[in-house]
Design an enzyme around this catalytic site. Structure first.
Site, PDB file in Angstrom:
ATOM      1  N   HIS A 184       0.818  -1.216   0.000  1.00 18.61           N
ATOM      2  CA  HIS A 184       0.000   0.000   0.000  1.00 18.61           C
ATOM      3  C   HIS A 184       0.853   1.268   0.000  1.00 18.61           C
ATOM      4  O   HIS A 184       0.307   2.371  -0.027  1.00 18.61           O
ATOM      5  CB  HIS A 184      -0.937   0.025   1.214  1.00 18.61           C
ATOM      6  CG  HIS A 184      -1.980  -1.054   1.191  1.00 18.61           C
ATOM      7  ND1 HIS A 184      -2.867  -1.195   0.135  1.00 18.61           N
ATOM      8  CD2 HIS A 184      -2.276  -2.039   2.067  1.00 18.61           C
ATOM      9  CE1 HIS A 184      -3.659  -2.240   0.383  1.00 18.61           C
ATOM     10  NE2 HIS A 184      -3.313  -2.770   1.536  1.00 18.61           N
ATOM     11  N   ASP A 188      -2.809 -10.455  -2.757  1.00 20.28           N
ATOM     12  CA  ASP A 188      -3.322 -10.027  -1.457  1.00 20.28           C
ATOM     13  C   ASP A 188      -4.808  -9.691  -1.628  1.00 20.28           C
ATOM     14  O   ASP A 188      -5.239  -9.290  -2.704  1.00 20.28           O
ATOM     15  CB  ASP A 188      -2.545  -8.788  -1.007  1.00 20.28           C
ATOM     16  CG  ASP A 188      -2.834  -8.386   0.423  1.00 20.28           C
ATOM     17  OD1 ASP A 188      -1.993  -8.672   1.287  1.00 20.28           O
ATOM     18  OD2 ASP A 188      -3.892  -7.781   0.674  1.00 20.28           O
ATOM     19  N   HIS A 224      -6.383  -7.259  -0.427  1.00 19.96           N
ATOM     20  CA  HIS A 224      -6.573  -5.825  -0.609  1.00 19.96           C
ATOM     21  C   HIS A 224      -5.934  -5.397  -1.910  1.00 19.96           C
ATOM     22  O   HIS A 224      -4.889  -5.925  -2.301  1.00 19.96           O
ATOM     23  CB  HIS A 224      -5.927  -5.060   0.549  1.00 19.96           C
ATOM     24  CG  HIS A 224      -6.463  -5.444   1.893  1.00 19.96           C
ATOM     25  ND1 HIS A 224      -5.958  -6.508   2.603  1.00 19.96           N
ATOM     26  CD2 HIS A 224      -7.467  -4.916   2.630  1.00 19.96           C
ATOM     27  CE1 HIS A 224      -6.626  -6.622   3.740  1.00 19.96           C
ATOM     28  NE2 HIS A 224      -7.557  -5.670   3.780  1.00 19.96           N
ATOM     29  N   ASP A 263      -4.468 -12.950   2.894  1.00 19.42           N
ATOM     30  CA  ASP A 263      -5.686 -12.598   3.612  1.00 19.42           C
ATOM     31  C   ASP A 263      -6.955 -12.923   2.825  1.00 19.42           C
ATOM     32  O   ASP A 263      -8.041 -12.528   3.224  1.00 19.42           O
ATOM     33  CB  ASP A 263      -5.659 -11.134   4.040  1.00 19.42           C
ATOM     34  CG  ASP A 263      -5.017 -10.241   2.994  1.00 19.42           C
ATOM     35  OD1 ASP A 263      -4.720 -10.744   1.898  1.00 19.42           O
ATOM     36  OD2 ASP A 263      -4.818  -9.053   3.279  1.00 19.42           O
TER      37      ASP A 263
END
Lengths: 573, 438
Positions: free
Chosen positions: B112, B151, B153, B240
């Site tokens: 991120h 991931d 996200h 995740d």
């Protein structure tokens, strides 16, 4: 007085140590087909005229079990393995009597799947029918919860001579190594017991009813009785003896490289100050990677008797040995022959050495002496190179915290201590061609027996505390205790040290001679759904490998006598 | 003895002494059980699996990628340098042919972290994959690289860093941004004016299980990667998507992750997120390591794994098929879009607001790109935070044409220093990094 006895590949070395140092020493040929004979011969040689009550103990180091493994002379061992999910346990099969069974424990020690008693009963009756007397029982994560291993042991009952449970071997995680370690312990049990029982009986018969201690691979000792539980700990004690023998001469605050130069191999190890480095997980024994606590040592196939050849104009040393040096009747020239040609005072047939070196010289197109010098230097350089590689490998060892990485201690040996047959000659040349300060270990020819004699009883212990599950466990000790939420790291450390002391005393240490230390101390908050649900402590403690304090004064005396001795002037026996 | 079909390198750096805060998901305990599982399975004893000690990334390594405001030391810790350094260690071992593949199991994560860094976003401060990749380009001359971000996200930081780079294919496969942080990564996000098609986003609906993930891999990811012909494939291996993860809503499993890995065959996997530290990470990581090494992973299963219980909704496959069609449709037309941009625009601008959830900072960015007819174009970023910190940053890309290089320096000299706290110039053609303070 203490007797140190090291059964080596070629010779069995014995020393009798008293308040004045070495009172008496002897070297007898090792009789491989009847080890008791050479052990007894060695003992006789040093105990002549000594009153039995004056001898406190006998410390024995032998390659008996190591050789049995190397020669694959092992009795059948039944292995019962509960793996659960992960790698296929078939990959770790030790022999035909290997059974993978139901039952699974997770990384926190929670039972995921129970064992099936019927399954175990069937295996037990099959093993008995096949005449298997020794069994290893290993579960994945059994060090976090030994329930399954213990249940299986109960079902096996007392129908077997020896049953070893994986969680008693080590607190380290490594399922495949736990399997190999359990297997080896079970496999060497009878060989070990038979031999040491014989030694004990024979001592008794001759009026020397002294306690027997056995040298372990980590350079510590344990009583014979304690060794019967886990005889595998004596595997690979050979290199440990020489490291312990060099320990009195190591310099405090300095890293030292120990080289034991033998006929076939050179064993190398590292001392940080006066503490030998241990192998991260455990010894490698032949094809087996184990959890047997051991000194970090490396064995290089290069020694005094290594075969010297010239191939396509290039000099080649080994890696094999075809026999002794030509000076001693061997078929191929060796570094020892080179040393003799260079005029060093070695016994043997000088003309034979010259004949051998002449072949090498001709093939290389060099005069005889130059060729001999080249051979000898190549041997010295080969050993130094391997030692540097080992140091590099140690320093490249991974670390797991920011602090460890930033403060990572880098091993940097400045001194070399050399022992073994051709030690003085190698030491002299290495001093000349390397940046190290090189010394010969006094009594280099029996230093290994001295090391065995003076080694302290060592042991290691791991304590896990999980306050969420409310339990403290020291798997190696079969220790389990409920704990409350408010358990602290201080409590964990003192509990671990307390258990360690008990263990050491039980294995032969004296209570006032325990140098303990904390090897690892980790603490975690366990958080579930953003709330702290418990604490996890992991503490690993050990009795440091070292020399018994009672003999500290003796050691000091030996140091004063020999430390100033110039390189290469080793005392002859 | 077990022997890996592919020599696989591992860096395991659980940073047992570093956490964002004691109860934060990104804390000391996070890789504890993974490490336990790896040790207990004896993976490091397998022939062909090698463990390496992480190197420390340097500030210069960070400056190839980021503009850190006010400077690097203010926004990162030693842990971040070790984490990025760990990824670089794997890359170096790969380049030295010591390994065929590698996995950096490090924390903290990085995907991120965008080009401009004022603080931490989504537990990330610096982008560890990008730092590794730019190091590879600088030292080893690697050019075309594909990053597949698995991931849960959206990898918005990596997307931002490579938005204008036609030589870095960035594919992110994640839970739909309408239902999860950071709320971006929609399938129409395809890259900047001169690099369209080098960014691909695959938003998947909540509750997608391995069936859907592997379908998206097969229908979208693999064909695009194959056509891109990268020299290296990097996997941002966030874990995740797992059915037990506490902060996401997907239904992926350890078997699924392992299968995905053996389909993608990445050269390097770098751990990103994944906060089911007990129920998922130990099993997923072991599965990925075995898959990388070409070993049998069929017996790696979570204790509570039940494919029936985590089956995805009926309509998910049809949704993915539709998505594949649309994405591939757009993607095929990207060369045409780029040509049109170059023909019609001299400069392209975008303005956006970036929220740093971990450090609670709001940043306003004005980005200006020269839509260069030759190269990917020089870029400037005017960035102001709600704390009043104001910077101006100029990025001259690796393959910038002389005109863009000159323009970059022109901008740097011309910008009114007193209006900004810091003015930065990152010249990737010569690796110069200049800073002017107010």
């Amino acid at each position: 007085m203490i007797i140190g006895l090291d059964v080596g590949g070629t010779h069995t070395d014995v020393v009798l140590l008293g308040e004045q140092g070495i009172e008496c020493q002897a070297k007898v040929p090792t009789t491989h087909d009847d080890l008791l004979a050479c052990v007894w011969k060695g003992l006789e040689a040093v105990t002549l005229g000594v009153a039995p009550h004056e001898v406190e103990r006998l410390v024995l180091s032998t390659t008996l079990t190591t050789n049995a493994i190397a020669e694959a002379k092992l009795p059948p061992v039944g292995m019962i393995v509960a793996a659960g999910p992960g790698l296929d346990p078939e990959a770790f099969r030790t022999s035909e009597h290997y059974y993978s069974v139901s039952g699974s424990i997770d990384h926190r020690g929670r039972e995921i799947q129970p064992i099936e008693p019927v399954e175990i009963e069937a295996i037990a009756s099959k093993l008995r029918k096949e005449g298997v007397r020794h069994v290893g029982v290993v579960g994945k994560f059994s060090v976090r919860n030994p329930k399954h291993e213990t249940q299986i042991q109960q079902i096996l009952g007392d129908h077997f001579d020896y049953v070893v449970l994986g969680h008693r071997l080590s607190g380290h995680l490594n399922f495949p190594r736990r399997i190999a370690t359990a297997y080896l312990n079970a496999a060497v049990y009878s060989i070990h017991k038979k031999f040491f029982d014989a030694v004990r009986r024979s001592l008794k018969r001759n009026g020397l009813a002294i306690p027997i201690h056995i040298l372990k691979a980590d350079g510590g000792t344990m009583s014979f009785d304690a060794s019967l539980d886990l005889p595998g700990q004596t595997i690979l004690s050979g290199p440990a003896a020489s490291v312990m023998g060099s320990l009195p001469y190591a310099t405090e605050n300095l890293d030292t490289l120990v080289l034991d130069i033998g006929g076939t191999t050179t064993d190398m190890a590292i001392l940080v100050g006066t503490v030998p480095l241990l192998a991260a997980q455990g010894a490698e024994v032949g094809q087996f990677r184990t959890l047997i606590r051991a000194l970090r040592s490396h064995s290089l196939a290069l020694g005094g008797d290594t075969a010297v050849r010239v191939k396509d104009g290039r000099l080649q040393l080994g890696p094999d040995r075809e026999g002794p040096a030509m000076a001693f009747g061997g078929p191929t020239p060796t570094p020892t022959d080179a040393i003799i040609v260079l005029g060093e005072d070695l016994k043997g047939n000088r003309a034979a050495s010259e004949r051998g070196m002449a072949q090498v010289a001709q093939a290389l197109g060099l005069p005889l002496r130059e060729a001999a010098q080249w051979v000898f230097d190549e041997a010295c350089r080969g050993i130094l190179r391997a030692a540097e590689d080992m140091v590099q490998a140690i320093n490249a060892k991974p670390v797991y915290t920011v602090r460890q990485l930033l403060e990572g201690y880098q091993v940097q040996p400045k001194e070399i201590l050399v022992l073994g047959g051709p030690a003085p000659y190698f030491a002299k040349r290495m001093q000349e061609i390397s940046p190290y300060s090189v010394r010969v270990v006094p009594s280099w020819d029996v230093a290994n027996a001295v090391g065995a004699a003076l080694a302290r009883t060592t042991c290691e212990l791991t304590l896990f505390v999980d306050t969420e599950r409310g339990i403290a466990t020291a798997p190696e000790e079969a220790f389990h205790q409920p704990v409350k939420r408010d358990f602290t790291m201080e409590k964990a450390v003192s509990l671990a040290l307390e258990l360690l002391t008990e263990k050491a005393v039980r294995e032969g240490a004296s209570r006032d001679d325990l140098e303990t230390e904390v090897l690892e101390k980790l603490q975690f908050n366990m958080v579930r759904g953003f709330y702290t649900t418990g604490k996890y402590y992991r503490v690993r403690v050990q009795v440091k490998p070292g020399l018994i304090s009672h003999y500290q004064s003796v050691v000091q005396k030996m140091q004063i006598t020999y430390a100033s001795a110039p390189c290469g002037s080793a005392r002859s026996s | 003895m077990l022997r890996a079909a592919y020599k696989t390198g591992l860096v395991i750096f659980p940073a047992f002494d570093w956490a964002i805060s004691p109860t934060h998901p990104e804390r000391e305990e996070r890789l504890l059980y993974t490490q336990d599982q790896i040790f207990e399975e004896g993976l490091l004893d397998i022939q062909g699996i090698l463990e390496f000690k992480p190197d420390l990334a340097t500030i210069e390594d960070v400056q190839r990628v980021h503009f850190c405001a006010p400077d690097e030391r203010s926004v990162l810790t030693e842990s971040h340098l070790i984490s990025a350094g760990g990824a670089m260690t794997i890359a170096k071992a790969l380049m030295a042919h010591k390994i065929d593949r590698g996995f950096a199991l490090v924390r903290p994560p990085g995907h991120h972290a965008m080009r401009v860094v004022h603080g931490a976003r989504g537990f990330c401060n610096i982008n560890i994959e990008a730092i590794m990749i730019e190091y590879l380009r600088d030292v080893y001359g690697v050019d075309r690289i594909a990053i597949v971000d698995t991931d849960c996200h959206h990898g918005d930081g990596t997307q931002d860093i490579y938005w204008h780079d036609p030589d870095t294919l960035f594919i992110s496969i994640h839970q739909d941004g309408r239902t999860l942080y950071p709320g971006s990564g929609f399938h129409h996000e395809l890259g900047g004016p001169t690099a369209m098609g080098a960014t691909i986003n695959i938003p998947l609906p909540p509750k997608t299980s391995e069936e859907g993930f592997l379908r998206a891999m097969e229908k979208i990811v693999l064909p695009i990667v194959q056509e891109f012909q990268p020299e290296l494939i990097i996997n941002s291996a966030g874990q995740d998507n797992h059915y037990t993860d506490p902060i996401t809503n997907m239904n992926f499993s350890a078997q699924g992750y392992a299968t995905l890995t053996s389909m993608l065959q990445p050269h390097i996997a770098v751990l990103e997120g994944g906060y089911s530290i007990e129920g998922a990470l130990p099993y997923v990581n072991v599965g990925i390591i075995l898959a990388l090494a070409g070993l049998d992973y069929s017996k790696v299963k979570e204790p509570d794994y039940d494919p029936k219980r985590i089956r995805q909704p009926e309509e998910t496959n049809a949704y993915i098929d539709r998505l594949a069609e649309e994405i591939l449709g757009y993607w095929r037309r990207c060369p045409e879009f780029i040509a049109k941009n170059r023909a019609t625009k001299e400069f392209a601008q975008r303005e956006r607001t970036i929220y740093y959830d971990t450090d609670n900072i709001l940043e306003n960015q004005k980005e200006r790109l020269r839509v260069c007819p030759v190269c990917s174009g020089v870029l400037s970023i005017d960035s102001l935070t709600d704390r009043g910190y104001h910077i101006f940053a100029i990025h001259i890309p690796r393959k910038a044409c002389p005109e863009c290089v000159a323009l970059g320096y022109e901008w740097f000299d011309a910008v009114h220093g007193r209006s900004y706290d810091r003015v930065f110039l990152q010249d990737r053609t010569t690796n110069r990094y200049l800073v002017r303070k107010a």
